[in-house]
Design an enzyme around this catalytic site. Structure first.
Site, PDB file in Angstrom:
ATOM      1  N   GLY A 105      18.980  26.200 -56.728  1.00 55.60           N
ATOM      2  CA  GLY A 105      18.240  25.685 -55.740  1.00 55.60           C
ATOM      3  C   GLY A 105      19.032  25.866 -54.683  1.00 55.60           C
ATOM      4  N   SER A 106      18.813  24.671 -53.450  1.00 57.53           N
ATOM      5  CA  SER A 106      19.583  25.041 -52.232  1.00 57.53           C
ATOM      6  C   SER A 106      20.978  24.759 -52.053  1.00 57.53           C
ATOM      7  CB  SER A 106      18.829  23.827 -51.211  1.00 57.53           C
ATOM      8  OG  SER A 106      17.534  24.125 -51.110  1.00 57.53           O
TER       9      SER A 106
END
Length: 707
Positions: A314-315
């Site tokens: 993810g981020s």
């Protein structure tokens, strides 16, 4: 006439026997059997002297795993089995023996008596009820002075800290050597401790050592034959392994993780604290985990998820995308883009806030964690350059950490869509330790180091082998790393940043939060507000990081009040504690001294010598002469450290209130008594009053609590 024939016949038979005996005596053979060898085998004993398995320590020398023994009980029934002085070595009073043993074995007196009344048996065992007895139970039975009761010991492994980096330290258990059968009774086929998980498995050969042997000649009762020599080959003990883990921070991390586990019941938690400059792992753990001492929980998670489980990060992965763009010179911080959504081929990709924030500058893409911004930054960078930088970061490659079962992860840049999703951390698979490696390049001004869990090893001969820091590469320039950390500071301190919860008073924090969807078994992403991997990666101090902390929490069952509530309960206190210890350790590093030899001195003189060195002294025993000391002579210690002195005479209990867990473990080691330690931190209560004699059998409980 008949009598004469019988005499001749008997003489012939007798002559035949005599000839046969003469032949056997002269040749030493009966058929193909060598009688000399048979006699040698009958009276010769070649006993294995087991090598001691190496001990696993933390970076400060605290024991994490060491050799121990469990015991099996048996009873000798043969009434002819006595010592040379005539002392009975067999069971003489079966009723009393049964009655006494029933207090210590999970069998009734009648059941034990059934075993003891067996006929035509030299000795008997008591089934599974008589196996795997602790040293404390063995001592209690021995104190009863039961005739004919004996014990055999079996190697075991002691993990004194219980639930403590369990998947990293691992497990060792008894297994039959490869190529041998479990039913084979020869010494080299007997079960040996074998590492099956973690460091115990990875370094099994080094830890195992080489068994020795003792050759002797004995009679059928086990007594040494006169005028014979015992030939001994000494065993070579296994090497000791010193990990990079700091027990103080590891114990604290376990407490923090369990608190989050109990509160939100996620499917998985991972957390790692690493020295940014060396790659040394200071603390690391996972949930689910298990208690290495009791094996409780081992069935819920066998894998070391830090190196064996891949996931979409993810981020947090956006840090790599931003690093590549800045380093390549394609990043345009002051230009604006339309947030919310972006079209890539036939797919529409969205920001986590689908409505977006309108037109915003690219400088806010990382602090706001904008997927759309990362997609556009990746497009400006270009597929070839993006792939080049990911290769420089070694994405999709193993880190080489000394833990078994490490997997490589995967990377797919075959289409514009997979390139775009990789830019914000979806569609790429990594391990926790790979993320630590990537993040080190940003924290360490462009120099990427390999995560390291072993500090050094020491062989049985005393040879020390250090594991030096390994530089994995230089994927970005130092100026790039500094620029990325400035953007990561905005994540924490800008009013539009996503990481305000990770501020630590007195320090600047550079961090990146992450929320990644979880792929289902059908290849589709799961839906629902909790079907995510929530994460945070932080570096402190931001201008010149000493530590990197990375926490991931997957699919909480109980919805938290916010995503940050999941990670900040681990990240913030752990980082604060590490920074506190670093400051304290820096101050005390110059106070390191060599431990003086205190044994054979009077207690008064030894105490004065230690106190003059700036050490704290605690005495165990009512005597006046020191017979043992911990730490041992010549060990490196710090001023203010506790020294435990054992004198002759009755072992008396000291006042341990305020003692650290390590100090209490010293007390347990030097006395050999049975201590039960609960909690973490410092001692707040003791079940035995100071000054009382420490019992040989009963357990003494010490309760610890964090200050």
């Amino acid at each position: 006439m008949v009598g004469l024939i019988l005499i001749v016949a008997m003489s012939a038979v007798l002559l035949l026997f005599i000839s046969r005996f003469v032949y056997i005596a002269a040749s030493g053979h009966v058929g193909s059997v060598n009688l000399t060898n048979k006699t040698e085998q009958k009276y010769s004993q070649n006993q294995v002297i087991k090598a001691k398995r190496g001990t696993i320590y933390d970076v400060s020398g605290n024991v994490l795993a060491e050799d121990s023994s469990v015991y099996s009980i048996y009873a000798v029934l043969d009434q002819n089995y006595n010592s040379t002085s005539g002392k009975s070595l067999h069971v003489t009073d079966k009723e009393k023996t049964a009655r006494v043993l029933s207090k210590y074995l999970p069998l009734s007196s009648a059941q034990i008596l059934t075993y003891l009344n067996k006929k035509n048996q030299f000795q008997i065992e008591f089934g599974s009820a008589g196996k795997n007895l602790s040293l404390a139970t063995k001592k209690k039975i021995e104190a009863e002075n039961l005739s004919g009761i004996q014990f055999t010991d079996t190697s075991s492994r002691l993990y004194p800290n219980g639930t403590f980096a369990s998947h990293i330290i691992g497990l060792a258990q008894l297994e039959t050597p490869e190529g041998k059968k479990a039913t084979d009774t020869t010494d080299d086929a007997k079960e040996k401790l074998t590492g099956i998980l973690g460091i115990e498995k990875y370094f099994n050969k080094s830890l195992t050592g080489t068994d020795g042997s003792e050759y002797s000649k004995r009679d059928s009762f086990g007594y040494e034959l006169p005028n014979t020599k015992i030939v001994t080959k000494k065993p070579k003990n296994g090497s000791s392994i010193y990990l990079t883990l700091d027990s103080r921070l590891q114990a604290y991390l376990e407490t923090l993780m369990q608190s989050v586990q109990d509160k939100y019941k996620p499917k998985k938690i991972n957390a790692v604290l690493m020295n940014a400059k060396t790659g040394k792992i200071i603390a690391a753990s996972q949930r689910p985990t298990f208690n290495a001492s009791t094996k409780d929980g081992i069935g819920s998670m066998w894998r070391d998820s830090l190196v064996e489980d891949v996931y979409e990060p993810g981020s947090v992965f956006k840090v790599l995308t931003m690093s590549a763009a800045i380093d390549a010179g394609t990043y345009k911080p002051n230009e604006y883009y339309k947030s919310g959504s972006v079209e890539v081929d036939d797919r529409t990709l969205y920001d986590w806030d689908r409505s977006g924030w309108g037109w915003i500058p690219y400088s806010q893409a990382l602090p706001r964690s904008s997927n759309v911004g990362m997609v556009k930054i990746e497009e400006q960078l270009g597929q070839k350059r993006f792939a080049k930088y990911l290769k420089k970061f070694q994405v999709g490659e193993k880190t080489g950490i000394t833990l078994p079962g490490e997997v490589a992860g995967s990377l797919d840049l075959k289409s514009p869509v997979t390139q775009a999703t990789t830019a914000f951390g979806q569609g790429v698979n990594v391990t926790v330790m790979q993320m630590m490696k990537y993040l080190s390049a940003v924290a360490n001004n462009g120099e990427m180091v390999e995560p390291q869990i072993v500090d050094h090893t020491v062989s049985s001969s005393g040879k020390s082998t250090s594991y030096e820091t390994k530089v994995a590469g230089h994927p970005i320039k130092a100026s790039t790393a500094k620029s990325v950390r400035k953007l990561m500071e905005q994540v924490v301190y800008a009013d539009y940043g996503t990481g305000g919860s990770y501020q630590i008073p007195g320090y600047r924090v550079a961090a990146k939060t992450g929320t990644a969807q979880v792929a289902g078994t059908n290849g589709q992403y799961l839906t629902g507000e909790n079907n995510y991997v929530f994460s945070v990666a932080g570096m402190v101090p931001a201008d010149d990081p000493e530590y990197i902390c990375y926490v991931t929490v997957q699919q909480p069952t109980i919805t938290p009040p916010s995503e940050s509530a999941l990670m900040s309960g681990i990240f913030n206190p752990l980082m604060k504690r590490a920074l506190k210890y670093e400051s304290s350790d820096t101050k005390t590093a110059t106070n390191s001294i060599s431990m003086p030899k205190l044994t054979d001195q009077t207690a008064k003189a030894a105490t004065k010598t230690a106190e003059d060195k700036g050490l704290v002294v605690s005495q165990v025993g009512s005597g006046s002469k020191v017979v043992q000391q911990l730490p041992a002579a010549d060990e490196k210690v710090i001023k203010g450290q506790r020294v435990v002195l054992l004198t002759e005479g009755a072992m008396t209990m000291p006042d341990v209130i305020g003692w650290s867990k390590n100090d209490v473990l010293k007390l347990a080691e030097i006395t050999g008594r049975n201590f039960k330690i609960t909690g973490t931190g410092y001692a707040t209560s003791q079940s035995l009053l100071a000054g009382d004699v420490i019992p040989n059998s009963d357990e003494v409980t010490i309760k610890l609590k964090e200050p």
